[in-house]
Design an enzyme around this catalytic site. Structure first.
Site, PDB file in Angstrom:
ATOM      1  N   SER A  78     -36.420 -17.579   2.046  1.00  0.00           N
ATOM      2  CA  SER A  78     -36.315 -19.080   1.309  1.00  0.00           C
ATOM      3  C   SER A  78     -37.713 -19.775   1.639  1.00  0.00           C
ATOM      4  O   SER A  78     -37.737 -21.084   1.204  1.00  0.00           O
ATOM      5  CB  SER A  78     -35.353 -19.821   1.664  1.00  0.00           C
ATOM      6  OG  SER A  78     -34.245 -19.441   0.892  1.00  0.00           O
ATOM      7  N   ASN A 179     -29.474 -21.157  -4.521  1.00  0.00           N
ATOM      8  CA  ASN A 179     -30.581 -20.375  -4.890  1.00  0.00           C
ATOM      9  C   ASN A 179     -30.671 -20.523  -6.250  1.00  0.00           C
ATOM     10  O   ASN A 179     -31.937 -20.305  -6.848  1.00  0.00           O
ATOM     11  CB  ASN A 179     -30.480 -18.986  -4.617  1.00  0.00           C
ATOM     12  CG  ASN A 179     -30.613 -18.783  -3.147  1.00  0.00           C
ATOM     13  OD1 ASN A 179     -31.723 -18.946  -2.403  1.00  0.00           O
ATOM     14  ND2 ASN A 179     -29.383 -18.496  -2.284  1.00  0.00           N
ATOM     15  N   GLY A 313     -36.092 -18.948   6.222  1.00  0.00           N
ATOM     16  CA  GLY A 313     -35.705 -18.181   5.258  1.00  0.00           C
ATOM     17  C   GLY A 313     -34.943 -16.819   5.694  1.00  0.00           C
ATOM     18  O   GLY A 313     -35.449 -16.138   6.945  1.00  0.00           O
TER      19      GLY A 313
END
Length: 358
Positions: A78, A179, A313
């Site tokens: 991420s 997401n 992430g």
């Protein structure tokens, strides 16, 4: 972040590279901290002004004594979102899009209630849209392993997510990490520019900054260049998951990078080289009161009360963290290949505290 969790295996074979600019005591402390990170392997780069320390710990591949390369590449998950958000804010600076534009304006008919959800609310995770991640099977489900090399399109991922009701009704009223937000942002970038989010990141960020170890893999299942192997749990052991379809992550988390490149990117971003001051300020504004996530950027206080900005992430078999002080003088990026299901967050946070507070 597509998966939360990770790591616990006995660390073996350690190595560190400490350039002359860094003091031996500092390097020794950082190496000790890196060795304490619960992982199969780990690598890091810490910067303090002109001083740079790079090190690694553990093994690059289970069943071998091969050391983790300090210049190794990894899936940064991420942290991709910060790159994507930077592109959007550059488009805002160019007058090609507004943060308060509705999703319906750019993607008509795609999102239920899209006329009441803004680009800003996608970027700061206050849209309320259901997370695509939550529609997927996870280990130890056999359905998970069957998806390893499946090629996903953003359209089917978005449709899969939006088949579920929103997690709250009023956009902008709450924070909920999803997401799906960044899958939509990737599609908006394509609508605005005529090019994919990956093309725009390449031409606007990767090439200008000389991020030679950073790639957007598209449909390629491999990690180019030197890299540690990553693993997921299976049948009581660990299955090598280094190669897999990055289309699972897409604009929400598919980037591959290095510790050096991520430090360079965040130094340029927070140093004002990529965005005008007003938009960098916007990036640092939380979507909700007392929140710690702005427009693709997160932050937290260290134990010594030094605030740091960046992102982290998860990418199934890899986990990465990259943070910097606001003045960019101090930076730390660490990547781990976790031993699921143990979570390395606490030991990584201890390493980051050591990096920023020593």
């Amino acid at each position: 972040m597509l998966v939360r969790g990770m790591v616990a295996l006995v660390t073996a074979a350690m190595t560190a590279v400490v350039p002359a600019a860094a003091s031996p005591a500092k390097g020794g402390d950082l190496q000790k901290g890196l060795d304490g990170v619960a992982s199969i392997g780990a690598l890091a780069e810490v910067r303090n002004g002109a001083q740079v320390w790079r090190g690694s710990s553990g093994v690059a591949e289970l069943g071998t004594s091969r050391k983790v390369p300090v210049d190794g590449r990894f899936r940064a998950g991420s942290i991709t979102k910060t790159f994507v958000a930077t592109v959007v804010l550059q488009l805002v600076a160019e007058g090609r899009i507004r943060l308060d534009d509705s999703v319906e304006h750019w993607l008509p008919g795609v999102v239920p209630n899209g006329e009441h959800i803004t680009v800003r609310e996608l970027l700061n995770h206050t849209s309320g849209l259901y997370d695509f991640k939550n529609t997927l099977p996870m280990p130890p489900s056999e359905d998970f392993y069957a998806l390893r090399f499946r090629t996903w399109t953003p359209t089917e991922q978005i449709e899969r997510a939006l088949a579920n009701p929103p997690v709250f009704k009023k956009p902008g009223s709450q924070y909920n990490y999803s997401n799906t937000n960044y899958l939509l942002v990737g599609e908006i970038i394509k609508k605005v520019t005529g090019r994919t989010y990956a093309d725009e990141i390449e031409r606007r960020i990767i090439r200008p900054l000389g991020l030679h170890g950073t790639t957007l893999p598209g449909t390629s299942t491999r990690i180019p260049g030197p890299h540690p192997h990553g693993y997921v749990p299976k049948d009581g052991g660990q299955l090598d998951w280094t190669e897999m379809s990055p289309t699972l992550f897409g604009a929400s988390g598919d980037i591959i990078s290095t510790t050096h490149d991520l430090n360079r990117f965040f130094a340029a971003l927070l140093g004002g080289d990529l965005l005008p001051a007003r938009l960098l300020h916007e990036m640092k504004q939380a979507g909700t009161e007392d929140g710690t996530y702005g427009l693709g950027l997160s932050w937290h206080n260290t134990v010594c009360d030094i605030p740091v900005y960046g992102n982290d992430g998860d990418a199934l078999a890899y986990q990465a963290y990259s943070f910097s002080t606001a003045d960019t003088r101090r930076q730390a990026t660490i990547a781990v290949t976790p031993h699921l299901p143990t979570n390395p967050d606490d030991t990584v946070n201890a390493f980051l505290d050591k990096a920023f507070c020593s």
